[in-house]
Design a protein around this motif. Structure first.
Motif, PDB file in Angstrom:
ATOM      1  N   UNK A 163      14.202  13.059  11.986  1.00  0.00           N
ATOM      2  CA  UNK A 163      14.127  12.326  10.731  1.00  0.00           C
ATOM      3  C   UNK A 163      13.591  10.911  10.954  1.00  0.00           C
ATOM      4  N   UNK A 164      12.968  10.391   9.923  1.00  0.00           N
ATOM      5  CA  UNK A 164      12.542   8.998   9.886  1.00  0.00           C
ATOM      6  C   UNK A 164      12.711   8.506   8.459  1.00  0.00           C
ATOM      7  N   UNK A 165      12.924   7.194   8.320  1.00  0.00           N
ATOM      8  CA  UNK A 165      12.938   6.594   6.992  1.00  0.00           C
ATOM      9  C   UNK A 165      11.905   5.476   6.948  1.00  0.00           C
ATOM     10  N   UNK A 166      10.955   5.615   6.055  1.00  0.00           N
ATOM     11  CA  UNK A 166       9.947   4.584   5.854  1.00  0.00           C
ATOM     12  C   UNK A 166      10.406   3.630   4.761  1.00  0.00           C
ATOM     13  N   UNK A 167      10.062   2.367   4.942  1.00  0.00           N
ATOM     14  CA  UNK A 167      10.360   1.353   3.936  1.00  0.00           C
ATOM     15  C   UNK A 167       9.078   0.641   3.530  1.00  0.00           C
ATOM     16  N   UNK A 168       9.031   0.209   2.294  1.00  0.00           N
ATOM     17  CA  UNK A 168       7.880  -0.545   1.793  1.00  0.00           C
ATOM     18  C   UNK A 168       8.409  -1.733   1.006  1.00  0.00           C
ATOM     19  N   UNK A 169       8.210  -2.910   1.542  1.00  0.00           N
ATOM     20  CA  UNK A 169       8.660  -4.124   0.878  1.00  0.00           C
ATOM     21  C   UNK A 169       7.561  -4.629  -0.051  1.00  0.00           C
ATOM     22  N   UNK A 170       7.918  -4.872  -1.287  1.00  0.00           N
ATOM     23  CA  UNK A 170       6.984  -5.373  -2.293  1.00  0.00           C
ATOM     24  C   UNK A 170       7.169  -6.883  -2.389  1.00  0.00           C
ATOM     25  N   UNK A 171       6.078  -7.618  -2.140  1.00  0.00           N
ATOM     26  CA  UNK A 171       6.210  -9.074  -2.030  1.00  0.00           C
ATOM     27  C   UNK A 171       6.550  -9.732  -3.348  1.00  0.00           C
ATOM     28  N   UNK A 172       6.073  -9.153  -4.434  1.00  0.00           N
ATOM     29  CA  UNK A 172       6.285  -9.802  -5.718  1.00  0.00           C
ATOM     30  C   UNK A 172       6.392  -8.724  -6.772  1.00  0.00           C
ATOM     31  N   UNK A 173       7.590  -8.551  -7.250  1.00  0.00           N
ATOM     32  CA  UNK A 173       7.820  -7.527  -8.246  1.00  0.00           C
ATOM     33  C   UNK A 173       7.482  -8.071  -9.615  1.00  0.00           C
ATOM     34  N   UNK A 174       6.660  -7.322 -10.339  1.00  0.00           N
ATOM     35  CA  UNK A 174       6.390  -7.668 -11.729  1.00  0.00           C
ATOM     36  C   UNK A 174       6.695  -6.438 -12.575  1.00  0.00           C
ATOM     37  N   UNK A 211      -1.009 -12.011  -6.419  1.00  0.00           N
ATOM     38  CA  UNK A 211      -1.380 -10.872  -5.607  1.00  0.00           C
ATOM     39  C   UNK A 211      -0.119 -10.193  -5.079  1.00  0.00           C
ATOM     40  N   UNK A 212      -0.064  -8.888  -5.194  1.00  0.00           N
ATOM     41  CA  UNK A 212       1.069  -8.109  -4.695  1.00  0.00           C
ATOM     42  C   UNK A 212       0.750  -7.613  -3.293  1.00  0.00           C
ATOM     43  N   UNK A 213       1.676  -7.799  -2.397  1.00  0.00           N
ATOM     44  CA  UNK A 213       1.506  -7.288  -1.040  1.00  0.00           C
ATOM     45  C   UNK A 213       2.575  -6.244  -0.748  1.00  0.00           C
ATOM     46  N   UNK A 214       2.159  -5.198  -0.058  1.00  0.00           N
ATOM     47  CA  UNK A 214       3.052  -4.115   0.324  1.00  0.00           C
ATOM     48  C   UNK A 214       3.087  -4.036   1.841  1.00  0.00           C
ATOM     49  N   UNK A 215       4.276  -4.019   2.407  1.00  0.00           N
ATOM     50  CA  UNK A 215       4.415  -3.973   3.856  1.00  0.00           C
ATOM     51  C   UNK A 215       5.311  -2.798   4.231  1.00  0.00           C
ATOM     52  N   UNK A 216       4.710  -1.831   4.944  1.00  0.00           N
ATOM     53  CA  UNK A 216       5.461  -0.651   5.375  1.00  0.00           C
ATOM     54  C   UNK A 216       6.109  -0.893   6.732  1.00  0.00           C
ATOM     55  N   UNK A 217       7.181  -0.166   6.966  1.00  0.00           N
ATOM     56  CA  UNK A 217       7.833  -0.168   8.277  1.00  0.00           C
ATOM     57  C   UNK A 217       8.583   1.140   8.429  1.00  0.00           C
ATOM     58  N   UNK A 218       8.969   1.438   9.672  1.00  0.00           N
ATOM     59  CA  UNK A 218       9.797   2.604   9.908  1.00  0.00           C
ATOM     60  C   UNK A 218       9.104   3.790  10.546  1.00  0.00           C
ATOM     61  N   UNK A 219       7.803   3.693  10.754  1.00  0.00           N
ATOM     62  CA  UNK A 219       7.107   4.790  11.403  1.00  0.00           C
ATOM     63  C   UNK A 219       7.452   4.869  12.882  1.00  0.00           C
ATOM     64  N   UNK A 220       6.956   5.926  13.526  1.00  0.00           N
ATOM     65  CA  UNK A 220       7.209   6.064  14.960  1.00  0.00           C
ATOM     66  C   UNK A 220       6.986   7.476  15.432  1.00  0.00           C
ATOM     67  N   UNK A 221       7.466   7.739  16.630  1.00  0.00           N
ATOM     68  CA  UNK A 221       7.340   9.048  17.260  1.00  0.00           C
ATOM     69  C   UNK A 221       8.689   9.757  17.196  1.00  0.00           C
ATOM     70  N   UNK A 222       8.666  10.995  16.742  1.00  0.00           N
ATOM     71  CA  UNK A 222       9.896  11.768  16.613  1.00  0.00           C
ATOM     72  C   UNK A 222       9.610  13.217  16.957  1.00  0.00           C
ATOM     73  N   UNK A 223      10.602  13.911  17.457  1.00  0.00           N
ATOM     74  CA  UNK A 223      10.435  15.327  17.751  1.00  0.00           C
ATOM     75  C   UNK A 223      10.544  16.148  16.475  1.00  0.00           C
ATOM     76  N   UNK A 224       9.937  17.310  16.496  1.00  0.00           N
ATOM     77  CA  UNK A 224      10.030  18.222  15.360  1.00  0.00           C
ATOM     78  C   UNK A 224      11.495  18.494  15.030  1.00  0.00           C
TER      79      UNK A 224
END
Length: 126
Positions: free
Chosen positions: A17-28, A1-14
């Motif tokens: 900038x933000x950078x989102x990340x997505x970690x893939x638990x098992x790359x195939x 089973x592949x799991x995806x975990x996002x991070x990096x969201x939040x509150x920002x003014x117009x």
């Protein structure tokens, strides 16, 4: 089973900038397309950006072209979304998604993606 975990969201003014990340638990090698989607309250989920794992092809929603950049780090099994010049209309829950055994065509339809992360909230204040 592949799991995806996002991070990096939040509150920002117009304009910020933000950078989102997505970690893939098992790359195939079967996971060959990945994308970032977003869903605002009362709206359908839409593809913001997508990329082939080889990095050769990308897709961007028209409204984010020139502001957002999708990328991946193969060694870290991580997908990124760099978001610059953020606007209040970018406010949404952002999801990472992966598609396995995909063909050559890079799709922006959420219906064809097989694995999804839990989502991360991005809020842009005016």
């Amino acid at each position: 089973q592949v799991q995806l975990v996002e991070s990096g969201g939040g509150l920002v003014q117009a304009g910020g900038s933000l950078r989102l990340s997505c970690a893939v638990s098992r790359r195939t090698f079967s996971i060959n397309h990945m994308g970032w989607f977003r869903q605002a309250p009362g709206k359908e989920r839409e593809c913001v950006a997508a990329i082939t794992w080889s990095g050769g092809t990308t897709y961007y929603l028209d409204s984010v072209k020139g502001r957002f950049t999708i990328s991946r780090d193969n060694a870290k099994n991580t997908l990124y979304l760099q978001m610059n010049s953020l606007k209040p209309e970018d406010t949404a829950v952002y999801y990472c998604a992966a598609r396995y055994l995909a063909g050559r065509y890079l799709s922006s339809s959420p219906d064809v993606y097989d694995y999804w992360g839990q989502g991360t909230q991005v809020t842009v204040s005016s």
